[in-house]
Structure formats: C-alpha cells, structure tokens
Design a protein around this motif. Structure first.
Motif, mmCIF file in Angstrom:
data_model
loop_
_atom_site.group_PDB
_atom_site.id
_atom_site.type_symbol
_atom_site.label_atom_id
_atom_site.label_comp_id
_atom_site.label_asym_id
_atom_site.label_seq_id
_atom_site.Cartn_x
_atom_site.Cartn_y
_atom_site.Cartn_z
ATOM 1 N N PHE A 90 0.835 -1.198 0.000
ATOM 2 C CA PHE A 90 0.000 0.000 0.000
ATOM 3 C C PHE A 90 0.871 1.251 0.000
ATOM 4 O O PHE A 90 2.016 1.215 0.451
ATOM 5 C CB PHE A 90 -0.793 0.040 1.315
ATOM 6 C CG PHE A 90 -2.274 0.214 1.130
ATOM 7 C CD1 PHE A 90 -3.118 -0.878 1.126
ATOM 8 C CD2 PHE A 90 -2.817 1.479 0.972
ATOM 9 C CE1 PHE A 90 -4.485 -0.729 0.973
ATOM 10 C CE2 PHE A 90 -4.187 1.644 0.814
ATOM 11 C CZ PHE A 90 -5.023 0.539 0.823
ATOM 12 N N ALA A 92 1.830 4.613 1.903
ATOM 13 C CA ALA A 92 1.889 4.796 3.355
ATOM 14 C C ALA A 92 2.585 6.116 3.662
ATOM 15 O O ALA A 92 3.399 6.575 2.852
ATOM 16 C CB ALA A 92 2.661 3.657 4.001
ATOM 17 N N TRP A 122 -1.397 9.179 1.972
ATOM 18 C CA TRP A 122 0.000 9.500 2.300
ATOM 19 C C TRP A 122 0.318 10.951 2.019
ATOM 20 O O TRP A 122 1.047 11.599 2.764
ATOM 21 C CB TRP A 122 0.951 8.570 1.534
ATOM 22 C CG TRP A 122 0.915 8.733 0.042
ATOM 23 C CD1 TRP A 122 0.042 8.128 -0.820
ATOM 24 C CD2 TRP A 122 1.757 9.564 -0.768
ATOM 25 N NE1 TRP A 122 0.280 8.538 -2.110
ATOM 26 C CE2 TRP A 122 1.332 9.413 -2.113
ATOM 27 C CE3 TRP A 122 2.821 10.410 -0.503
ATOM 28 C CZ2 TRP A 122 1.940 10.079 -3.171
ATOM 29 C CZ3 TRP A 122 3.432 11.076 -1.564
ATOM 30 C CH2 TRP A 122 2.989 10.899 -2.875
ATOM 31 N N VAL A 269 4.388 -2.012 2.551
ATOM 32 C CA VAL A 269 4.380 -0.707 1.879
ATOM 33 C C VAL A 269 4.800 -0.920 0.425
ATOM 34 O O VAL A 269 5.652 -1.774 0.145
ATOM 35 C CB VAL A 269 5.339 0.262 2.606
ATOM 36 C CG1 VAL A 269 5.432 1.587 1.873
ATOM 37 C CG2 VAL A 269 4.879 0.483 4.030
ATOM 38 N N ASP A 270 4.215 -0.142 -0.481
ATOM 39 C CA ASP A 270 4.471 -0.353 -1.917
ATOM 40 C C ASP A 270 5.956 -0.382 -2.272
ATOM 41 O O ASP A 270 6.466 -1.342 -2.846
ATOM 42 C CB ASP A 270 3.718 0.677 -2.778
ATOM 43 C CG ASP A 270 3.818 2.114 -2.268
ATOM 44 O OD1 ASP A 270 4.641 2.371 -1.366
ATOM 45 O OD2 ASP A 270 3.084 2.973 -2.781
ATOM 46 N N SER A 293 5.376 9.533 -6.991
ATOM 47 C CA SER A 293 6.493 10.023 -6.183
ATOM 48 C C SER A 293 7.654 9.055 -6.422
ATOM 49 O O SER A 293 7.517 8.113 -7.190
ATOM 50 C CB SER A 293 6.091 9.985 -4.708
ATOM 51 O OG SER A 293 5.801 8.654 -4.322
ATOM 52 N N GLU A 325 14.951 4.189 3.986
ATOM 53 C CA GLU A 325 14.034 4.755 2.996
ATOM 54 C C GLU A 325 14.247 6.257 2.909
ATOM 55 O O GLU A 325 14.365 6.944 3.921
ATOM 56 C CB GLU A 325 12.579 4.490 3.387
ATOM 57 C CG GLU A 325 11.602 5.104 2.386
ATOM 58 C CD GLU A 325 10.132 5.023 2.802
ATOM 59 O OE1 GLU A 325 9.816 4.326 3.790
ATOM 60 O OE2 GLU A 325 9.314 5.656 2.132
HETATM 61 O O1 LIG Z 1 5.608 6.984 1.097
HETATM 62 C C1 LIG Z 1 5.523 5.933 0.510
HETATM 63 C C2 LIG Z 1 6.223 4.753 1.011
HETATM 64 O O2 LIG Z 1 6.873 5.007 2.209
HETATM 65 C C3 LIG Z 1 4.692 5.733 -0.736
HETATM 66 O O3 LIG Z 1 3.637 4.941 -0.371
HETATM 67 C C4 LIG Z 1 4.206 7.019 -1.357
HETATM 68 O O4 LIG Z 1 5.317 7.733 -1.766
HETATM 69 C C5 LIG Z 1 3.279 6.756 -2.547
HETATM 70 O O5 LIG Z 1 3.905 6.024 -3.558
HETATM 71 P P1 LIG Z 1 3.408 6.033 -5.128
HETATM 72 O O6 LIG Z 1 4.084 7.188 -5.781
HETATM 73 O O7 LIG Z 1 1.922 6.127 -5.173
HETATM 74 O O8 LIG Z 1 3.936 4.722 -5.680
#
Ligand SMILES: O=C(CO)[C@@H](O)[C@@H](O)COP(=O)(O)O
Ligand SMILES: Nc1ncnc2c1ncn2[C@@H]1O[C@H](COP(=O)(O)OP(=O)(O)O)[C@@H](O)[C@H]1O
Length: 562
Positions: A90, A92, A122, A269-270, A293, A325
């Motif tokens: 997901f 996050a 997020w 987390v994705d 992002s 990260e």
């Molecule tokens: O912040 C995080 C992971 O820590 C991401 O979930 C957030 O940047 C969203 O990612 P996406 O750009 O939607 O892939």
C-alpha cells in the motif's frame, strides 16, 4: 503448479498480479479507485476540503479485492485451489480511524460529512503544523528517535496525522477505537484479524524493534490527551513482514473468488515490497520505486543516521538488514501537473495529430536537447521536499526562462530537477557511510519514459537496471504471500529464497553517457546552491508566500466543518 496473488494499492488504483512460484506473471488487472484522490470535496456531502488535504474512500480498496482478484483468476484460468496465498502492499502512511468493529468512521451516517473521519492519504499534507511542533518538542527533549528519521518526523506520517485529528476534531478522535494503516485495515477485512506490520509501524509510526514507541512522557509533552495513545488507539501486535496474518474468511473468499482459508500475509508498503520484487536482498543496491512520487530503498548492515532520510528500520524491508528509505514527494505528479496545467493548446493538438500522448510528444522533443542546452534549472518541490530537507512547505521553482523557452524544454528541466533530487539523496547516503553501488528502478515511470531514465543514469553516474515487471510492488507482495503460505504448502521459507527465485530485471540497462555526466555535474552543483538557499533558510520566500496565501484564504473561507 501453485500460484500467489499480490495486490499493489497505489495512489490512483489497485493493481493485482497472479504469479507462479518462479515469478512468471500469468495475469494482471488494474482497478482504478472509483473516488480517486479526494482533495476538493467529500463524496455525498460535498463538504469542501481545505488546502493540502488528500483523502481516500475505504470502499474503493474493497472494490479492488472484488474486481481485480476475480479478474486475474478469470484471465489466467487458474484454479482458485492452486492459489496458496495473497499479499498486499500500500501507499503509506495512508491511515484511517475505525470503530470497535474495525469499521471506518467515514462509513457512519453521523460523521461521514466530517473530513477527519475519512482515510488520510500519504500525501495529505495538512498536518504540517503538528509535525513542526512535534519536531520542536522532540528536539528540545533530546529524543534519540529523531536520528533514525533523518532529524525530522514528516507531516505525512501517523503521529502528525493523528494529532491533527485530535486538534481539529476531538470528538472524532474520541470515537476512534484504533488508528490503522490502510494496509493493515485491508488485511483485517480479508482475515478478521487486526495485525500491524513492522514496516509501517517502523517507518511511519516511530516504532523501534527494541525500544517500541516513544514513551508516554513524550506523548504527554505533545498533548496530555495523547499520553496513552500507543496503548490505546495504536495498540496491537506488530509482526515482521512475511508473517501470515490469517486466512481468508468465508465472506471475503466468496467475494474474491478464492477459497476460504487461503493464507494472507501481513500488510506491506508499496516501495518496500518492490525491493525483493527486483530480486534485491543485499546492501549497496538502491531501489527506486518511481511513480507519482519516488521512494528510495536501501539495505545496510548497521544503523547509520542519514540527514533527512525517511527512516531506518531493522527488518523494515528484508529481515536481517537495516532498511533505509528516502523519497521525493512528487515526481510523476510534477510531470502530470505540467501536462495538465502548463502546456499550450498547440502541443495538445500536435500530440493528438501524431496519435501519441502529451508526455510522449514532449519526451520526443525534449530528447533532442543536450544537457544544459535549455538554459533552465528547476527545484523539484512541487509537493514539498521529503528528503533531505523534510519540509512540505517548500514549493516549486524554475530559473532561466526567456521569451524563446519552449514547452519541451520546460518538460526536460522538470525531468532533470527530479533526477537532481535523487542525486542529493544518494549523496546524503554516501556521505553518511551507507554505500550505494548499484541502482535499480521499478514502478510506472521507467516503463513510460526512456529519456527520464537516461537522465537519471547521467545525473547519478550509475548504470540503472530496470524491473522486468510493470507491477514490481505487486510481485513483491506476492513473494511475501508465498512466504506467508509456507514451504509446507508449496511456498518459500524466507523472502530471500523467494526473491532469488521470483525477482527479475530486464536485460537492458541505462548506462551513463560520459559527456552528459560532466555537464550534469556542473548543473547539479547549481541545483545544490538553489536547494540550500531556498531550503535551508537562506531565503524563506516559499514559506512566506504560502503563509500569505493561507491568510488570504482564511479571510475568504466560509465556516468549514472539519
Ligand atoms: O511513502 C511511501 C512509502 O513510504 C509511498 O507509499 C508514497 O510515496 C506513494 O507512492 P506512489 O508514488 O503512489 O507509488
Ligand atoms: N510518459 C510519461 N512520462 C513521465 N511521466 C508519466 C508518463 N506517463 C505518466 N506519467 C506519470 O506517471 C505517474 C503514475 O505513475 P505510476 O507508477 O503508474 O503510478 P503510482 O505512482 O500511482 O504507483 C503519474 O504521475 C503520471 O503523470
């Protein structure tokens, strides 16, 4: 043959893949969220949202389960009895308040018109005041956890978001039984078990494997009403990635077309799931999940403190390593902004005539320029700065316009700006003793824009390997599902074993071009000067503009019920 399903919950859509245990993708399906990102008005009630808000509808997540899973089963023709596990990842911190039954507060008629009862996505940035105060108090108290988060806790994360709810809607805070990461909530819906995963707890909720959450005194110093937060509304077991959270309930199995009892992995987390997704299970290999992002993920053998990184968490990505990260809050989003808001009509018409998208049209023309030839230089802060400055109040900037500047030149400068942002992050890691020897890229962008990838190779002076899959996080989530299912059921013993078998990159590598590297080095030094001047207090004009804008907005706004 046995199979696993992974679902990647992105910003705009949920993507499911069905893979075999060699990592071969048999079928995939994308379900766009019916409500997308809610940043203007609430669904049904039409209540207007304030600046910097970004919400989502929890029902959209269930829609993904009900649509994408049957779709991949149908496409692949795989017998549901041969699917041994399901895992999700997901965005996050994407979080929501739920009641004692685990139901989202925004499902309740009495509060669904209240923005604070909804899922905060997020990129909800309206808790910056709380984040600023949290950082100030933590610094004054000498809280050592700050070091693990590059010196600052972000407004995107759990504690700032919860505190905003408490400040602006104390009754919603009171009605909340638990604040959950959306990833843990969807796993709860599938299994009936509330299990928090160590990844989001570590990166987004200031939890540490040895030390746990910050102590009660810290929370009391923030606000006496938060003193018991971690034992009450953040309570619950926190378990490592790859753990089995439970099994699919009868009701959910029927909805998803799978068998009851199918193993479900704890949430992830994705960006983190993408690391094993490209087969990376060792230090020195930076993985960039490039989409709306960018998240930069790196493994290390020691806990080092790096300026402005999003966090270092033991076992946070791959058990046995410290997972680092860092990130940029907007990358694809900046290009999207330009395409939607910035290009003249003639570009749209020309792209249409050529039968290609506007991005492709701009990329084609921008690729004809050499580095430095546009005379433009930009700061990539259209959605604030997540690393290394950790400040959502910073905004975008472009220098060097003339009356001859063309749309494709601006597009190229925006691509370059995001590459410079990544280079700054790599420099921060290396300067702090966390080595970066190789770069891997996954996510939507490497598949969509070759010029962008060449620029990243040139700016970082590293070859870049590209994920084989278009859905790398989902493949990573599927690997964790194979681990949750266990070897005895045809899965894997560990994520390292799963990644070695299932993680894949393409044969093609983007290699740095020597002449480009040299010019970009010069431009990067100029970027660093702008970065420090506007980002480290040399000139706080971005913040002053934002505050003037907010004051003017406040005077005009009608009484908004938050
Ligand atoms: O912040 C995080 C992971 O820590 C991401 O979930 C957030 O940047 C969203 O990612 P996406 O750009 O939607 O892939
Ligand atoms: N050809 C392109 N070049 C650069 N950016 C693109 C292109 N096509 C789409 N984008 C951007 O890619 C982003 C979506 O990335 P993707 O990885 O698919 O999704 P997500 O971030 O939600 O996981 C959007 O911000 C969009 O503007």
């Amino acid at each position: 043959m046995k199979y696993v399903i992974g679902i990647d919950y992105g910003t705009e859509s949920g993507r499911a893949v069905l893979v075999d245990l060699e990592g071969r993708e048999i079928a995939d399906h994308v379900t766009p969220y019916p409500h997308g990102v809610i940043d203007e008005v609430l669904p049904e009630s039409n209540v207007k949202l304030e600046q910097d808000w970004a919400l989502q509808h929890p029902r959209d997540y269930l829609e993904v389960l009900a649509t994408a899973v049957p779709a991949v089963l149908k496409k692949s023709g795989v017998n549901p009895a041969d699917v041994i596990g399901i895992g999700i990842d997901f965005t996050a911190c994407t979080m929501l308040p739920v009641d004692v039954f685990g139901e989202p507060l925004c499902f309740k008629h009495e509060v669904k018109h209240r923005p604070h009862s909804w899922v905060k996505l997020w990129k909800h940035h309206a808790a910056q005041d709380e984040a600023n105060l949290l950082n100030e108090i933590a610094k004054k108290r000498g809280e050592s956890f700050l070091l693990r988060y590059g010196g600052k806790i972000s407004s995107e994360w759990m504690i700032a978001k919860i505190w905003q709810i408490l400040n602006e809607a104390p009754d919603i805070y009171e009605q909340t039984d638990l604040f959950l990461e959306a990833t843990d909530w969807v796993v709860f819906k599938m299994t009936g078990n509330i299990v928090r995963n160590s990844c989001t707890a570590g990166y987004k909720s200031i939890w540490h494997k040895q030390e746990g959450y910050p102590n009660r005194e810290f929370f009391r110093a923030l606000d006496p009403r938060l003193e018991n937060l971690t034992e009450t509304k953040l309570r619950g077991d926190i378990v490592p990635l790859g753990t089995k959270a439970g099994e699919l309930t009868n009701e959910m199995a029927a909805m998803m077309g799978l068998l009851p009892g199918t193993a479900v992995a704890v949430g992830n987390v994705d960006a983190h799931a993408a690391v094993p997704g490209v087969g990376v299970v060792e230090p020195g290999k930076l993985v960039m999940a490039m989409g709306t992002s960018i998240c930069h993920m790196l493994l290390g053998t020691e806990e080092k403190y790096v300026e402005g990184m999003c966090g270092v968490v033991e076992d946070g990505i791959i058990p046995g390593y410290f997972g680092y990260e860092a990130g940029q809050s907007a990358v694809g989003d900046i290009f999207a902004w330009y395409v939607e808001q910035g290009v003249p009509a003639y570009v749209k018409e020309a792209a249409e005539k050529e039968g290609i998208g506007i991005h492709e049209w701009l990329e084609k023309r921008a690729a004809a320029y050499k580095p430095g030839e546009t005379g433009l230089l930009a700061l990539d802060w259209w959605n604030g700065n997540r690393s290394v400055l950790v400040d959502t109040d910073l905004t975008g900037l472009m220098v060097g316009y003339t009356l001859l500047t063309k749309p494709e030149e601006i597009y190229r400068a925006l691509l370059e700006a995001t590459a410079f942002g990544t280079r700054k992050i790599i420099d921060a890691f290396v300067e702090s003793g966390v080595k970066v020897e190789e770069i891997y890229a996954c996510g939507g962008l490497p598949q969509k824009n070759r010029l962008l990838m060449q620029i990243y190779a040139d700016v970082t002076n590293h070859p870049i390997k590209i994920a084989a899959s278009k859905q790398t996080p989902a493949v990573g989530a599927a690997m964790f599902a194979a681990v949750a299912a266990g070897k005895e059921n045809g899965g894997y013993e560990s994520i390292v074993e799963a990644a070695k078998k299932m993680g894949k990159v393409r044969d093609e590598v983007f290699k740095p071009i020597r002449e480009n590297v040299a010019i970009y080095e010069q431009l990067y030094q100029e970027y660093v000067k702008l970065h420090d001047y506007f980002g480290r207090g040399g000139n706080n004009v971005m913040k002053r503009l934002k505050s003037i804008k907010e004051n003017v907005g406040l005077k005009e706004s009608v009484n908004i019920n938050i």
